[in-house]
Design a protein around this motif. Structure first.
Motif, mmCIF file in Angstrom:
data_model
loop_
_atom_site.group_PDB
_atom_site.id
_atom_site.type_symbol
_atom_site.label_atom_id
_atom_site.label_comp_id
_atom_site.label_asym_id
_atom_site.label_seq_id
_atom_site.Cartn_x
_atom_site.Cartn_y
_atom_site.Cartn_z
ATOM 1 N N ASN A 118 -1.312 4.923 4.790
ATOM 2 C CA ASN A 118 -0.898 4.124 3.629
ATOM 3 C C ASN A 118 -2.085 3.392 2.997
ATOM 4 O O ASN A 118 -2.413 2.262 3.348
ATOM 5 C CB ASN A 118 0.174 3.142 4.132
ATOM 6 N N LYS A 119 -2.708 4.069 2.027
ATOM 7 C CA LYS A 119 -3.894 3.456 1.379
ATOM 8 C C LYS A 119 -3.539 2.221 0.575
ATOM 9 O O LYS A 119 -4.331 1.284 0.480
ATOM 10 C CB LYS A 119 -4.643 4.468 0.507
ATOM 11 N N ALA A 120 -2.317 2.215 -0.021
ATOM 12 C CA ALA A 120 -1.921 1.044 -0.810
ATOM 13 C C ALA A 120 -1.872 -0.186 0.104
ATOM 14 O O ALA A 120 -2.385 -1.256 -0.235
ATOM 15 C CB ALA A 120 -0.563 1.298 -1.456
ATOM 16 N N ASN A 173 -8.393 11.975 -5.516
ATOM 17 C CA ASN A 173 -6.953 12.151 -5.727
ATOM 18 C C ASN A 173 -6.626 13.617 -5.963
ATOM 19 O O ASN A 173 -7.068 14.215 -6.946
ATOM 20 C CB ASN A 173 -6.467 11.284 -6.898
ATOM 21 N N GLY A 174 -5.849 14.179 -5.040
ATOM 22 C CA GLY A 174 -5.521 15.598 -5.104
ATOM 23 C C GLY A 174 -4.633 15.930 -6.289
ATOM 24 O O GLY A 174 -4.795 16.979 -6.926
ATOM 25 N N THR A 175 -3.702 15.029 -6.594
ATOM 26 C CA THR A 175 -2.774 15.296 -7.705
ATOM 27 C C THR A 175 -3.536 15.417 -9.021
ATOM 28 O O THR A 175 -3.343 16.366 -9.786
ATOM 29 C CB THR A 175 -1.731 14.158 -7.792
ATOM 30 N N CYS A 176 -4.426 14.457 -9.278
ATOM 31 C CA CYS A 176 -5.190 14.497 -10.540
ATOM 32 C C CYS A 176 -6.089 15.719 -10.581
ATOM 33 O O CYS A 176 -6.242 16.350 -11.633
ATOM 34 C CB CYS A 176 -6.047 13.235 -10.688
ATOM 35 N N GLY A 201 4.335 18.172 -2.905
ATOM 36 C CA GLY A 201 4.167 17.060 -1.960
ATOM 37 C C GLY A 201 2.832 16.365 -2.075
ATOM 38 O O GLY A 201 2.459 15.590 -1.191
ATOM 39 N N TYR A 202 2.087 16.595 -3.170
ATOM 40 C CA TYR A 202 0.774 15.954 -3.316
ATOM 41 C C TYR A 202 0.893 14.532 -3.863
ATOM 42 O O TYR A 202 0.088 13.667 -3.535
ATOM 43 C CB TYR A 202 -0.124 16.734 -4.283
ATOM 44 N N ALA A 203 1.886 14.328 -4.736
ATOM 45 C CA ALA A 203 1.936 13.068 -5.501
ATOM 46 C C ALA A 203 2.541 11.935 -4.678
ATOM 47 O O ALA A 203 3.274 12.162 -3.715
ATOM 48 C CB ALA A 203 2.746 13.281 -6.779
ATOM 49 N N GLU A 204 2.219 10.712 -5.068
ATOM 50 C CA GLU A 204 2.842 9.533 -4.473
ATOM 51 C C GLU A 204 4.293 9.447 -4.910
ATOM 52 O O GLU A 204 4.698 10.078 -5.892
ATOM 53 C CB GLU A 204 2.095 8.265 -4.924
ATOM 54 N N ALA A 205 5.076 8.609 -4.197
ATOM 55 C CA ALA A 205 6.486 8.429 -4.554
ATOM 56 C C ALA A 205 6.580 8.052 -6.039
ATOM 57 O O ALA A 205 7.450 8.535 -6.765
ATOM 58 C CB ALA A 205 7.102 7.359 -3.671
ATOM 59 N N PHE A 209 0.885 6.064 -9.827
ATOM 60 C CA PHE A 209 -0.243 5.659 -8.991
ATOM 61 C C PHE A 209 -1.338 6.725 -8.996
ATOM 62 O O PHE A 209 -2.517 6.410 -8.943
ATOM 63 C CB PHE A 209 0.220 5.386 -7.542
ATOM 64 N N ASP A 210 -0.919 7.990 -9.037
ATOM 65 C CA ASP A 210 -1.903 9.080 -9.077
ATOM 66 C C ASP A 210 -2.549 9.151 -10.453
ATOM 67 O O ASP A 210 -3.767 9.026 -10.577
ATOM 68 C CB ASP A 210 -1.221 10.422 -8.755
ATOM 69 N N ILE A 211 -1.720 9.330 -11.488
ATOM 70 C CA ILE A 211 -2.299 9.688 -12.790
ATOM 71 C C ILE A 211 -2.981 8.515 -13.476
ATOM 72 O O ILE A 211 -3.828 8.715 -14.338
ATOM 73 C CB ILE A 211 -1.269 10.360 -13.733
ATOM 74 N N HIS A 218 -7.321 2.650 -4.668
ATOM 75 C CA HIS A 218 -7.006 2.195 -3.301
ATOM 76 C C HIS A 218 -8.005 2.804 -2.314
ATOM 77 O O HIS A 218 -8.592 2.123 -1.471
ATOM 78 C CB HIS A 218 -5.595 2.652 -2.893
ATOM 79 N N LYS A 219 -8.174 4.125 -2.454
ATOM 80 C CA LYS A 219 -9.035 4.838 -1.500
ATOM 81 C C LYS A 219 -10.484 4.392 -1.646
ATOM 82 O O LYS A 219 -11.198 4.203 -0.646
ATOM 83 C CB LYS A 219 -8.912 6.353 -1.727
ATOM 84 N N LEU A 220 -10.927 4.235 -2.899
ATOM 85 C CA LEU A 220 -12.328 3.835 -3.120
ATOM 86 C C LEU A 220 -12.589 2.463 -2.489
ATOM 87 O O LEU A 220 -13.645 2.248 -1.879
ATOM 88 C CB LEU A 220 -12.625 3.802 -4.616
HETATM 89 N N1 HSE Z 1 -1.071 11.319 -3.881
HETATM 90 C C1 HSE Z 1 -2.279 11.468 -3.142
HETATM 91 C C2 HSE Z 1 -3.162 12.467 -3.840
HETATM 92 C C3 HSE Z 1 -1.962 11.948 -1.744
HETATM 93 O O1 HSE Z 1 -2.683 13.199 -4.700
HETATM 94 O O2 HSE Z 1 -4.360 12.508 -3.547
HETATM 95 C C4 HSE Z 1 -3.182 11.973 -0.853
HETATM 96 O O3 HSE Z 1 -3.659 10.705 -0.605
#
Ligand code: HSE
Ligand code: NAP
Length: 453
Positions: A118-120, A173-176, A201-205, A209-211, A218-220
């Motif tokens: 949970n990065k958030a 971010n994998g989704t972006c 299953g890549y995106a957050e709920a 938050f992704d786009i 968060h990750k940075l």
């Molecule tokens: N939603 C995040 C992503 C999942 O697309 O990178 C991986 O942290």
């Protein structure tokens, strides 16, 4: 296929490490599959078997593609930390606060090790949780929180531990990345490709938050803390997402010899007066096609770490999805199992004790030098280009190239895209300030830095 080699399991004489698994979505179900499939191998590597004893989620009746019958079920996930049959709590619920945070605090309070993706939560409460874990002398691990399956936290904490880190940057971010590279390859529409990333299953709920770059920020902020020995400062990450990027920007970037990638970048950066600060930014960048990050496609992440003795290290791999993320979660569990024999001291979450992390002020941005891509949507009438170039001249921004494309979607509006010569960011900001409110602009300009060496 399940790894059922009982002869190998029998060689492990130590009692099992007992896991409570909270959250049975994409990642939680992935963890169950992995622990079941590789049980014997994991036991050999961990020095003891890893047993999931209890699981919890919102809806007990939901089909998750895994058999939950071997595990106890708890409706109240925040209570699982108090159970006697649990050594490690694995939090895969998500959300910076709410049940995830309550569970994390409970776990540490009850002396259980905590593993989370949970990065958030770590970006917002990582300092508090790490300090509590140090006091309670329990492990706090969050490898899966940054860059999915890539062991970049381990790489920074351990592999690069001897270095002064000069810069950390990459695709977080994998989704972006999936959206940008798919739009680039297929010319398909943003919304359609986002829906596909969600289905995989890549995106957050909440995909905002992704786009909007928040997940990457968060990750940075987590990477920055480990790389620079700094307290996490998520609030200071200057964040821009990809939602304003048009197919026309992608085509224009390509014509100029670039692709567009959402890049997170952090650097210890003294301001013009020499005051040390921490620069942290998430922003779509134009990446030269001969840069290694230009070849990172789909949900892949890539993190570049520049150390003063190691030189440039590249960590690359799947940044999202059930299997890669579960791999990182279970690696943390294995580390905890191993650490039970070697002691807690080697296990500081941010590489050094929380009390030793510096409060680094945000670095000022204006003095940073770089080239920028600036895109305008403007009224198609005489004098508009002159107005834009005059603002650039008055702010001291030198233009390297400028292209006006045919009519954009809106009637009477056209796209003007320019690339600047190297210039202080403050000058670009000033040029845009001069144009602010001009009736010639049909939309706010979009600025993307060009990734340099
Ligand atoms: N939603 C995040 C992503 C999942 O697309 O990178 C991986 O942290
Ligand atoms: P997900 O598919 O949405 O799963 C979340 C799980 O938590 C579900 O099982 C859900 O229960 C449960 N849950 C949610 N809110 C709850 C509540 N209020 N009370 C009880 N249970 C609740 O999420 P995910 O993709 O697996 O992500 C989990 C965590 O991993 C997040 O922190 C995420 O940021 C992180 N992460 C995800 C990825 C990825 O690729 N997906 C990669 C790295 C990190 P129900 O199933 O019963 O609804």
């Amino acid at each position: 296929m399940a790894d059922t080699s009982t002869s190998n399991l029998a060689k492990t004489t130590k009692p099992p490490l007992r896991i409570a698994l909270a959250g049975l979505g994409t990642v939680g179900a992935g963890v169950i599959k992995l622990v079941e499939a590789n049980a014997a191998l994991i036991a050999r590597r961990a020095g003891r078997p890893i047993h999931i004893t209890v699981v919890s989620a919102r809806d007990r009746g939901k089909d998750r593609g895994v058999d939950l019958s071997p595990y106890a079920w708890e409706d109240d996930m925040t209570g699982i930390a108090a159970r006697d049959d649990v050594d490690v709590v694995v939090e895969l619920v998500g959300g910076s606060d709410g049940p995830a945070l309550t569970l994390a605090r409970n776990a540490i309070r009850h002396g259980k090790a905590l593993v989370t993706a949970n990065k958030a939560m770590i970006a917002h409460h990582g300092m508090e949780l790490a300090a509590a874990a140090e006091t309670a002398r329990v492990a706090l691990r969050f490898e899966a929180a940054v860059a999915g399956g890539i062991p970049v936290i381990k790489g920074l904490r351990e592999g690069a531990a001897a270095n002064q880190i000069e810069r950390v940057y990459g695709i977080l971010n994998g989704t972006c990345n999936y959206i940008l590279s798919t739009m680039e390859d297929t010319g398909r529409d943003f919304v359609e490709v986002l829906a596909e990333a969600q289905a995989m299953g890549y995106a957050e709920a909440d995909p905002t938050f992704d786009i909007e770059g928040i997940d990457a920020a968060h990750k940075l902020s987590i990477l920055s803390a480990i790389a620079f020995g700094a307290q996490i400062d998520f609030a200071s990450v200057e964040t821009t997402g990809i939602s304003r990027i048009l197919a026309a920007d992608i085509a224009q970037a390509d014509a100029l010899g670039y692709c567009i990638r959402l890049i997170g970048m952090a650097e210890a950066d003294a301001g013009p007066d020499g005051t040390p600060g921490l620069f942290q930014r998430v922003q779509p960048h134009l990446v030269p096609l001969d840069n290694l990050l230009a070849h990172v496609d789909g949900p892949t992440n890539a993190v570049v770490v520049e150390g003063n003795f190691s030189g440039r290290l590249l960590f690359q791999g799947p940044g999202a999805g059930d299997g890669p993320t579960a791999s990182a979660v279970v690696a943390d569990i294995i580390d905890i199992a191993r650490g039970m024999d070697t002691g807690f001291e080697a296990d500081m979450a941010f590489s050094i004790p929380v009390s030793g992390l510096e409060a680094m002020p945000p670095a000022p941005l204006g003095h940073r030098l770089g080239r920028a891509y600036i895109r305008f949507i403007v009224a198609d009438r005489p004098g508009v280009l002159a107005e834009i170039t005059a603002a650039m001249r008055d702010a001291g921004v030198s233009i390297e190239s400028l292209i006006q494309k045919g009519r954009a979607g809106d009637a009477g509006a056209v796209m003007v895209a320019m690339v600047t010569h190297e210039v202080r960011e403050a000058a670009v900001t000033e040029a845009l300030r001069l144009l602010d409110g001009s009736p010639s602009l049909a939309a706010a300009p979009l600025v993307m830095q060009i990734l340099g060496d």
